[in-house]
Write a protein that holds these residues in place. Structure first.
Motif, mmCIF file in Angstrom:
data_model
loop_
_atom_site.group_PDB
_atom_site.id
_atom_site.type_symbol
_atom_site.label_atom_id
_atom_site.label_comp_id
_atom_site.label_asym_id
_atom_site.label_seq_id
_atom_site.Cartn_x
_atom_site.Cartn_y
_atom_site.Cartn_z
ATOM 1 N N UNK A 142 0.848 -1.191 0.000
ATOM 2 C CA UNK A 142 0.000 0.000 0.000
ATOM 3 C C UNK A 142 0.880 1.236 0.000
ATOM 4 N N UNK A 143 0.439 2.251 -0.731
ATOM 5 C CA UNK A 143 1.116 3.538 -0.746
ATOM 6 C C UNK A 143 0.149 4.552 -0.152
ATOM 7 N N UNK A 144 0.481 5.055 1.036
ATOM 8 C CA UNK A 144 -0.381 5.990 1.750
ATOM 9 C C UNK A 144 0.050 7.409 1.445
ATOM 10 N N UNK A 145 -0.892 8.202 0.915
ATOM 11 C CA UNK A 145 -0.606 9.570 0.500
ATOM 12 C C UNK A 145 -1.000 10.555 1.593
ATOM 13 N N UNK A 146 -0.392 11.728 1.625
ATOM 14 C CA UNK A 146 -0.776 12.752 2.604
ATOM 15 C C UNK A 146 -2.081 13.428 2.205
ATOM 16 N N UNK A 147 -2.720 14.088 3.181
ATOM 17 C CA UNK A 147 -3.959 14.807 2.909
ATOM 18 C C UNK A 147 -3.686 16.035 2.037
ATOM 19 N N UNK A 148 -4.497 16.279 1.005
ATOM 20 C CA UNK A 148 -4.278 17.435 0.126
ATOM 21 C C UNK A 148 -4.874 18.714 0.717
ATOM 22 N N UNK A 149 -4.452 19.847 0.182
ATOM 23 C CA UNK A 149 -4.958 21.159 0.579
ATOM 24 C C UNK A 149 -6.146 21.503 -0.313
ATOM 25 N N UNK A 150 -7.348 21.561 0.257
ATOM 26 C CA UNK A 150 -8.533 21.779 -0.576
ATOM 27 C C UNK A 150 -8.551 23.163 -1.215
#
Length: 403
Positions: A360-368
């Protein structure tokens, strides 16, 4: 006097169910839990024989069964139109969905599919936020082509920092007619709706949309936050229908419009979450090759991506989704035995990544708030972000005739 049609919007006739159990009627968007068929199996068990939107949509986990399921879906639509659904609103619907971040508010309306274009470089009022996978459109068109009804899970975003469109209508809730108030199945939260039918309210919405349209510059008026492939299928079906119609009929045909929920980007309960990547069918040598590619692409500055495998976890700093997604596409082309899925939720992705032949590749939360400036330059890579977690997505409830 500004009107809704001038910005490609319609206040349509909306159908609602007459059912004993509204919780069984409402189910989550069809493109969720594609790696967790047990969730849909549980939904089916809970719904049982009760009338349900589960019977008029095609969950993506069953796309391979489209040929068998679509005729039953169309048959059920016709039956529900006669026995379950009734004309309830001529206007719009204010929605409120309880989420972990608070009550998320929306406005259900119809958009002109002539105003939607998902192609790169589009300057249309309604645009995709991310790359459209053309291979995913045909199965959706099978459902919509020849369908009597549409039942939407499309969510559009509007960049309205002054809160001129949706929020003033909520300030007048005392004057709006209550429609539904239901606790959703499987911990999906709570859904409430009110009719917006008063001429002055509709005129105020039109004025707000016209002002936002005039000020948008190179950005879209509406950005498709969820359901882009369903909206793309709706447009494809409309273009087929339009080709056989004289202009005066095409101007008013109901299939020209698509029912969508609009949410303000500045709603405090609207949270952007990452969509993680899970690869399966990986031999040990494949996994080693993937790790080498990740290490060579990582720039070491922000956008940390976590790799989770059965052997443990490591972090690759400096891998934005604009770099990661093309890397994965190239990797899959070179390793045809491997498969890629998109997963919501950290724990669900970690559990899948720990399987022996997976990662699994876990991505960071994006800036809306970076979304609309980015869309002005073109769509993001596919599955670049999610508006909340899977259980916070739009649930099917309202319908509209398109046949």
């Amino acid at each position: 006097m500004p009107d809704l049609a001038s910005v490609g919007v319609l206040a349509p006739e909306i159908l609602l169910p007459r059912v004993a159990d509204e919780a069984k009627w409402a189910v989550i968007a069809c493109d969720q839990y594609t790696s967790q068929p047990e969730v849909w199996e549980e939904t089916d068990r809970l719904v049982g024989a009760a009338p349900s939107t589960l019977r008029i949509v095609l969950p993506e986990v069953y796309l391979s069964e489209a040929a068998q399921r679509v005729p039953r879906i169309h048959e059920t639509m016709r039956a529900y139109a006669q026995t379950v659904l009734t004309s309830s609103v001529r206007g719009m619907i204010l929605t409120q969905r309880r989420t972990e971040s608070g009550p998320r508010r929306g406005l259900l309306l119809a958009v002109d599919l002539e105003e939607y274009d998902f192609s790169p470089g589009s300057t249309s009022r309604v645009r995709a936020t991310e790359g459209t996978i053309l291979a995913r459109i045909p199965a959706r068109t099978q459902v919509r082509r020849g369908a009597l009804l549409e039942c939407p899970h499309v969510m559009l975003l509007v960049d309205d920092p002054a809160k001129t469109l949706i929020e003033p209508l909520y300030a007048r809730l005392h004057a709006q007619r209550p429609l539904y108030d239901v606790e959703l199945l499987q911990g999906m939260g709570h859904l409430t709706g009110w009719a917006v039918e008063d001429a002055s309210d509709l005129a105020a919405a039109a004025a707000a949309l016209c002002a936002l349209d005039a000020a948008r510059g190179d950005a879209p008026l509406f950005a498709v936050g969820d359901g882009n492939h369903s909206l793309a299928a709706a447009r494809a079906c409309w273009l087929e229908i339009k080709a056989a119609l004289p202009p005066e009929e095409a101007a008013v045909h109901p299939a020209r419009w698509a029912l969508c929920e609009v949410v303000n980007l500045h709603d405090p309960a609207l949270r952007f979450a990452p969509i993680h990547r899970v690869l399966t069918g990986l031999a040990p040598t494949c996994l080693a090759a993937l790790e080498q590619r990740l290490a060579s692409a990582a720039s070491g500055a922000g956008n940390d991506v976590q790799l989770v495998t059965a052997a443990g976890q490591r972090t690759y700093p400096g891998l934005p989704v604009q770099v990661l997604q093309p890397l994965l596409d190239e990797f899959l082309a070179a390793h045809p035995a491997a498969a890629l899925d998109y997963v919501h939720g950290d724990e669900a992705a970690r559990a899948l990544g720990r399987r022996p032949d997976a990662c699994a590749l876990l991505l960071p939360a994006p800036d809306k708030f970076a979304l609309f400036p980015a869309i002005a330059k073109g769509p993001l890579p596919r599955k670049a972000f999610s508006m909340g977690e899977a259980h916070e997505k739009r649930c099917y409830f309202e319908c509209r005739r398109i046949g």
